[in-house]
Design a protein around this motif. Structure first.
Motif: not given
Length: 330
Positions: A111-118, A145-152
Motif C-alpha cells: 500500500v502506498f499513498l497518492i495524495r490522500d488516497w491509499r 486482504q486489501y478490503r481489510n486494509t481499507n484501500v481507496d
C-alpha cells in the motif's frame, strides 16, 4: 504524456519488462539481468518527469530466499526512487499457465499513498480467489486482504490472454468487488506473445459500476482516467463478436511476425476456404505487399480452384506464384 497532463499515476501490465510468459528463457541470467537493468532505467527516467507522477510496472526479480528461483513483481516508482514492490501471491498452474514452475509466491500486501488516497497493488490471479471457480483453490485471498486494509484504489496489473467471452467474465466477476467504494483499476496486456494473444479490455470500476473501458486493440495511445469523474461507461458489444475475433487473429499474427524479426510471409494457397482465410488474415496483419501466396496445383486440382486462388490474390493485392506439383517426378 502522463507527466505533461499532470497525472498522478501511470500503470503498465503484468511482466511488462520481460514479457509474459518468458518460460525457460528465465533461466538465462543475461535475460534476468537485462530486465532488471530496464527497471533501473525507468527509475532513472522518472527523475525527469513530474514529481507527483507514480509509475507501476511489472518485472521479474530473483528469489533470494528458499523456494522457486524467481518472483513475479510489480514496482512502484516515484521521482527517481523505487518506493515499493509487490510480489504476486496467487500463481496459476493450469491451462496455459505454469507460473508455479518458476515463481515463488508472496504473502504480503503493498500500500502506498497518492495524495490522500491509499493505493494497493495486485497482480492478475490475485483478484480471482473468490470467483467460485474450481481453478482458484488458494489458501489466501489478496482481494480480501486489501478490503481489510481499507484501500481507496486497488491497481490490478494483468497479462490475461484471450478466451472467448473472457472480457465479459472479467467485468462480471471483478466489478462487484468494488461495491464498497474501493475503485479497481484493471490494466491488461495487449498483443501477441508466442502462441498467446492478449485482448486488453482494461477498465475502471467503482461502487460496482463501470467507469471506464478501453476497447482498442491497434491504438498505442494512452488513455487518461479521472477517478473523480462520476460518469458511467458501457462496454461495447464488439467484445463478443466475430469481428473482434478477427481483430485478435490479425493482432496475434502481426505481433508474432514482428517480434520474431520476420519481414515477409510465404504461404500456400489452394483456392479453398481455409487457405483463403489465412491469406486474408496475413494481408491484414502485415500488408499484401509482404505476402507471397504460392499456388501448387496438381493433376487432382480443378480449374475452378486454380482460378479462385488467382482471383483471391489479385483482389487482395498480394504476390502470386504458381509451382505445379509434378506427381510423375515423385
Amino acid at each position: 504524456m502522463a507527466s505533461t497532463e499532470a497525472c498522478d499515476l501511470i500503470v503498465f501490465p503484468e511482466l511488462t519488462i520481460p514479457g509474459y510468459l518468458s518460460q525457460d528463457l528465465l533461466y538465462n541470467p543475461e535475460f534476468i539481468d537485462r530486465n532488471l537493468e530496464v527497471l533501473e532505467e525507468i527509475v532513472a527516467a522518472s527523475r525527469s518527469v513530474s514529481p507527483g507522477l507514480h509509475i507501476v510496472v511489472g518485472y521479474i526479480d530473483r528469489n533470494r530466499g528458499v523456494g522457486k528461483p524467481f518472483t513475479n513483481m510489480a514496482a512502484v516508482i516515484n521521482a527517481g526512487k523505487l518506493i515499493q514492490t509487490y510480489q504476486k501471491q496467487l500463481l496459476p498452474f493450469y491451462d496455459v499457465f505454469d507460473e508455479l514452475r518458476y515463481f515463488e509466491a508472496g504473502s504480503e500486501t503493498t500500500v502506498f499513498l497518492i495524495r490522500d488516497w491509499r493505493v494497493g497493488v495486485a497482480i492478475c490471479e490475485d483478484l480471482w480467489n473468490d470467483k467460485d471457480g474450481d481453478d482458484y483453490n488458494y489458501d489466501n485471498n489478496p482481494l480480501e486482504q486489501y478490503r481489510n486494509t481499507n484501500v481507496d484504489v486497488l491497481l490490478s496489473i494483468n497479462s490475461s490472454p484471450f478466451v472467448r467471452d473472457k472480457c465479459s467474465v472479467r467485468l462480471e466477476k471483478i466489478a462487484p468487488a468494488s461495491a464498497d467504494g474501493m475503485a479497481i483499476v484493471y490494466v491488461n496486456q495487449i498483443g501477441g506473445q508466442d502462441e498467446l494473444v492478449f485482448d486488453g479490455g482494461s477498465f475502471v470500476v467503482q461502487d460496482g459500476e463501470l467507469k471506464h473501458f478501453s476497447d482498442g486493440l491497434f491504438d498505442d495511445s494512452y488513455e487518461i482516467v479521472d477517478l473523480a469523474d462520476q460518469r458511467k461507461a458501457v462496454a461495447p458489444a464488439i467484445l463478443t463478436s466475430i469481428e473482434r475475433l478477427t481483430e485478435l487473429l490479425i493482432l496475434g499474427l502481426r505481433d508474432y511476425v514482428q517480434k520474431s524479426g520476420f519481414s515477409e510471409l510465404v504461404l500456400a494457397s489452394s483456392g479453398g476456404v481455409d487457405s483463403a482465410a489465412v491469406c486474408k488474415l496475413a494481408c491484414s496483419a502485415v500488408g499484401p505487399e509482404k505476402v507471397h501466396a504460392i499456388r501448387m496445383p496438381s493433376v487432382f486440382s480443378s480449374q475452378h480452384s486454380r482460378d479462385d486462388a488467382r482471383t483471391l490474390h489479385e483482389n487482395l493485392g498480394c504476390w502470386d506464384y504458381e509451382v505445379p506439383v509434378d506427381h510423375e517426378a515423385l
